[in-house]
Design a protein around this motif. Structure first.
Motif, PDB file in Angstrom:
ATOM      1  N   GLN A 181     149.354  -9.351 -32.569  1.00  0.00           N
ATOM      2  CA  GLN A 181     148.387 -10.052 -31.707  1.00  0.00           C
ATOM      3  C   GLN A 181     146.985  -9.860 -32.268  1.00  0.00           C
ATOM      4  O   GLN A 181     146.671  -8.826 -32.824  1.00  0.00           O
ATOM      5  N   VAL A 182     146.177 -10.895 -32.139  1.00  0.00           N
ATOM      6  CA  VAL A 182     144.795 -10.871 -32.607  1.00  0.00           C
ATOM      7  C   VAL A 182     143.895 -11.232 -31.430  1.00  0.00           C
ATOM      8  O   VAL A 182     144.179 -12.178 -30.697  1.00  0.00           O
ATOM      9  N   GLN A 183     142.848 -10.478 -31.234  1.00  0.00           N
ATOM     10  CA  GLN A 183     141.889 -10.767 -30.169  1.00  0.00           C
ATOM     11  C   GLN A 183     140.558 -11.183 -30.780  1.00  0.00           C
ATOM     12  O   GLN A 183     140.069 -10.545 -31.723  1.00  0.00           O
ATOM     13  N   LEU A 184     139.989 -12.238 -30.228  1.00  0.00           N
ATOM     14  CA  LEU A 184     138.725 -12.779 -30.720  1.00  0.00           C
ATOM     15  C   LEU A 184     137.731 -12.854 -29.564  1.00  0.00           C
ATOM     16  O   LEU A 184     138.081 -13.356 -28.482  1.00  0.00           O
ATOM     17  N   VAL A 185     136.522 -12.392 -29.790  1.00  0.00           N
ATOM     18  CA  VAL A 185     135.494 -12.443 -28.763  1.00  0.00           C
ATOM     19  C   VAL A 185     134.223 -13.011 -29.367  1.00  0.00           C
ATOM     20  O   VAL A 185     133.639 -12.408 -30.282  1.00  0.00           O
ATOM     21  N   GLU A 186     133.776 -14.159 -28.849  1.00  0.00           N
ATOM     22  CA  GLU A 186     132.542 -14.779 -29.328  1.00  0.00           C
ATOM     23  C   GLU A 186     131.356 -14.289 -28.513  1.00  0.00           C
ATOM     24  O   GLU A 186     131.494 -13.929 -27.344  1.00  0.00           O
ATOM     25  N   SER A 187     130.204 -14.329 -29.136  1.00  0.00           N
ATOM     26  CA  SER A 187     128.952 -14.029 -28.450  1.00  0.00           C
ATOM     27  C   SER A 187     127.828 -14.724 -29.197  1.00  0.00           C
ATOM     28  O   SER A 187     128.009 -15.201 -30.318  1.00  0.00           O
ATOM     29  N   GLY A 188     126.653 -14.769 -28.562  1.00  0.00           N
ATOM     30  CA  GLY A 188     125.482 -15.301 -29.228  1.00  0.00           C
ATOM     31  C   GLY A 188     125.061 -16.686 -28.783  1.00  0.00           C
ATOM     32  O   GLY A 188     124.042 -17.199 -29.263  1.00  0.00           O
ATOM     33  N   GLY A 189     125.819 -17.300 -27.907  1.00  0.00           N
ATOM     34  CA  GLY A 189     125.418 -18.622 -27.443  1.00  0.00           C
ATOM     35  C   GLY A 189     124.189 -18.550 -26.558  1.00  0.00           C
ATOM     36  O   GLY A 189     123.724 -17.470 -26.174  1.00  0.00           O
ATOM     37  N   GLY A 190     123.648 -19.713 -26.235  1.00  0.00           N
ATOM     38  CA  GLY A 190     122.478 -19.754 -25.376  1.00  0.00           C
ATOM     39  C   GLY A 190     121.816 -21.103 -25.408  1.00  0.00           C
ATOM     40  O   GLY A 190     122.388 -22.085 -25.878  1.00  0.00           O
ATOM     41  N   LEU A 191     120.594 -21.140 -24.892  1.00  0.00           N
ATOM     42  CA  LEU A 191     119.796 -22.350 -24.833  1.00  0.00           C
ATOM     43  C   LEU A 191     118.720 -22.295 -25.908  1.00  0.00           C
ATOM     44  O   LEU A 191     118.003 -21.293 -26.019  1.00  0.00           O
ATOM     45  N   VAL A 192     118.595 -23.353 -26.665  1.00  0.00           N
ATOM     46  CA  VAL A 192     117.601 -23.399 -27.740  1.00  0.00           C
ATOM     47  C   VAL A 192     117.049 -24.818 -27.824  1.00  0.00           C
ATOM     48  O   VAL A 192     117.731 -25.783 -27.486  1.00  0.00           O
ATOM     49  N   GLN A 193     115.817 -24.934 -28.265  1.00  0.00           N
ATOM     50  CA  GLN A 193     115.213 -26.251 -28.447  1.00  0.00           C
ATOM     51  C   GLN A 193     115.699 -26.883 -29.746  1.00  0.00           C
ATOM     52  O   GLN A 193     116.070 -26.177 -30.698  1.00  0.00           O
ATOM     53  N   ALA A 194     115.678 -28.183 -29.779  1.00  0.00           N
ATOM     54  CA  ALA A 194     116.045 -28.901 -30.996  1.00  0.00           C
ATOM     55  C   ALA A 194     115.186 -28.404 -32.165  1.00  0.00           C
ATOM     56  O   ALA A 194     113.982 -28.175 -32.013  1.00  0.00           O
ATOM     57  N   GLY A 195     115.834 -28.215 -33.290  1.00  0.00           N
ATOM     58  CA  GLY A 195     115.163 -27.679 -34.460  1.00  0.00           C
ATOM     59  C   GLY A 195     115.271 -26.169 -34.589  1.00  0.00           C
ATOM     60  O   GLY A 195     114.935 -25.610 -35.638  1.00  0.00           O
ATOM     61  N   GLY A 196     115.722 -25.525 -33.535  1.00  0.00           N
ATOM     62  CA  GLY A 196     115.839 -24.077 -33.537  1.00  0.00           C
ATOM     63  C   GLY A 196     117.134 -23.593 -34.155  1.00  0.00           C
ATOM     64  O   GLY A 196     117.929 -24.370 -34.687  1.00  0.00           O
ATOM     65  N   SER A 197     117.343 -22.279 -34.063  1.00  0.00           N
ATOM     66  CA  SER A 197     118.508 -21.640 -34.675  1.00  0.00           C
ATOM     67  C   SER A 197     119.192 -20.704 -33.690  1.00  0.00           C
ATOM     68  O   SER A 197     118.555 -20.169 -32.778  1.00  0.00           O
ATOM     69  N   LEU A 198     120.473 -20.531 -33.915  1.00  0.00           N
ATOM     70  CA  LEU A 198     121.256 -19.540 -33.199  1.00  0.00           C
ATOM     71  C   LEU A 198     122.275 -18.964 -34.173  1.00  0.00           C
ATOM     72  O   LEU A 198     122.706 -19.654 -35.102  1.00  0.00           O
ATOM     73  N   ARG A 199     122.679 -17.727 -33.923  1.00  0.00           N
ATOM     74  CA  ARG A 199     123.769 -17.148 -34.692  1.00  0.00           C
ATOM     75  C   ARG A 199     124.859 -16.701 -33.730  1.00  0.00           C
ATOM     76  O   ARG A 199     124.619 -15.862 -32.858  1.00  0.00           O
ATOM     77  N   LEU A 200     126.020 -17.256 -33.907  1.00  0.00           N
ATOM     78  CA  LEU A 200     127.176 -16.865 -33.115  1.00  0.00           C
ATOM     79  C   LEU A 200     127.966 -15.792 -33.859  1.00  0.00           C
ATOM     80  O   LEU A 200     128.046 -15.814 -35.082  1.00  0.00           O
ATOM     81  N   SER A 201     128.544 -14.885 -33.094  1.00  0.00           N
ATOM     82  CA  SER A 201     129.380 -13.837 -33.664  1.00  0.00           C
ATOM     83  C   SER A 201     130.784 -13.946 -33.094  1.00  0.00           C
ATOM     84  O   SER A 201     130.976 -14.348 -31.946  1.00  0.00           O
ATOM     85  N   CYS A 202     131.743 -13.568 -33.906  1.00  0.00           N
ATOM     86  CA  CYS A 202     133.134 -13.543 -33.474  1.00  0.00           C
ATOM     87  C   CYS A 202     133.707 -12.197 -33.912  1.00  0.00           C
ATOM     88  O   CYS A 202     133.915 -11.966 -35.109  1.00  0.00           O
TER      89      CYS A 202
END
Length: 124
Positions: free
Chosen positions: A1-22
Motif C-alpha cells: 500500500q502507498v499513501q499520498l498526502v498533498e499540501s500547498g494549495g491555496g488562493l493566488v492572483q494570476a501571474g503568481g506562483s504556488l508549490r504543491l507537495s506530495c
C-alpha cells in the motif's frame, strides 16, 4: 500500500506562483511513476505532468509546459509541483498519484494510488 498526502494549495492572483507537495509513504518501492492531475469544477480530471522515478524524466501537458515543474526529494520521499505564471484556468483540485505501470503513463486510469487532493484557486 502507498499513501499520498498533498499540501500547498491555496488562493493566488494570476501571474503568481504556488508549490504543491506530495508526501509519499508505504510501499514506495512498488511504484514507477509519480503523476500530477487536476480537476476543475464541472470538468473531468486531467493530466498535468508526471515524473518517472528512475531517471527523473518528466512529461507535461501542453497547457502547463514551461510554467510547471515537477521535482523530488528522495530523502524525504516527497514530490513537488512548482507552478509559476498561474492563470485562472489553472484553478482546480490538484492530485498526486503513483503508478506501478512500467510505461510511465499519462492516463489517470493507469495510476494505482491517489492523494486526497488540494485546492488551487487563481483569481484574475
Amino acid at each position: 500500500q502507498v499513501q499520498l498526502v498533498e499540501s500547498g494549495g491555496g488562493l493566488v492572483q494570476a501571474g503568481g506562483s504556488l508549490r504543491l507537495s506530495c508526501s509519499v509513504s508505504g510501499r514506495t518501492f512498488s511504484w514507477t511513476t509519480m503523476g500530477w492531475f487536476r480537476r476543475a469544477s464541472g470538468k473531468e480530471r486531467e493530466f498535468v505532468g508526471r515524473m518517472r522515478w528512475t531517471g527523473g524524466s518528466t512529461v507535461y501537458a501542453h497547457s502547463v509546459k514551461g510554467r510547471f515543474t515537477i521535482s523530488r526529494d528522495n530523502a524525504e520521499n516527497t514530490v513537488y509541483l512548482q507552478m509559476n505564471s498561474l492563470k485562472p484556468e489553472d484553478t482546480g483540485v490538484y492530485y498526486c498519484a503513483a503508478s506501478q505501470n512500467v510505461g510511465a503513463p499519462t492516463d489517470q486510469y493507469d495510476y494505482n494510488y491517489w492523494g486526497q487532493g488540494t485546492q488551487v484557486t487563481v483569481s484574475s
